[in-house]
Write a protein that holds these residues in place. Structure first.
Motif: not given
Length: 146
Positions: A40-47, A100-106
């Motif tokens: 999920q982290m590798e797929q993370l993209r933010v605009t 978002r990374a924090h949210g994914i990790a948690v």
């Protein structure tokens, strides 16, 4: 339980096998969650856009710029103003990516997971670059002059 019964349980081959199976299952579950989080982290993209709507940037999970859009309004502005807009959007994208990374990790590892907090802290550190904070202060001072 006494030490003697603990020792007997330890020496019991069936109890030892069960303990090892349980331990291995736990490790396998943690590894699967870590792999899911990594994916999920590798797929993370933010605009994100700058406050004036001049620029939109897209970054990946490492904060690397993977997309940039500028509006037609930039043609009427000084290059320095456009540069500040891009940098502003980039800072916002990095802040959003850290959240978002924090949210994914948690979500994947659980709110009490040391791995989740460690990963989130590393992402935040990687995305929050102090030299850019200094540049931001300087840019904001220049923007007030315009």
């Amino acid at each position: 339980m006494s030490e003697a019964s603990d020792m007997q349980a330890f020496l019991d081959p069936d109890a030892s096998r069960q303990y090892l199976r349980s331990w291995k299952d736990n490790v396998d579950r943690m590894a699967a969650r870590a792999a899911a989080m990594t994916e999920q982290m590798e797929q993370l993209r933010v605009t994100a856009r700058d406050g004036n709507g001049l620029a939109a940037v897209t970054i990946d999970s490492a904060g690397v710029l993977v997309g940039l859009e500028l509006t037609d309004r930039i043609h009427r502005l000084e290059p320095a103003v456009v540069a500040r807009a891009v940098m502003s959007a980039l800072r916002e994208a990095r802040a959003q990516a850290a959240r978002r990374a924090h949210g994914i990790a948690v979500e994947v590892m659980g709110p009490d997971s040391l791995s989740a907090h460690t990963t989130a802290d590393r992402m935040r550190s990687a995305l929050d670059r102090p030299e850019e904070s200094q540049e931001a202060s300087q840019e904001q001072a220049h923007e007030r002059e315009f």
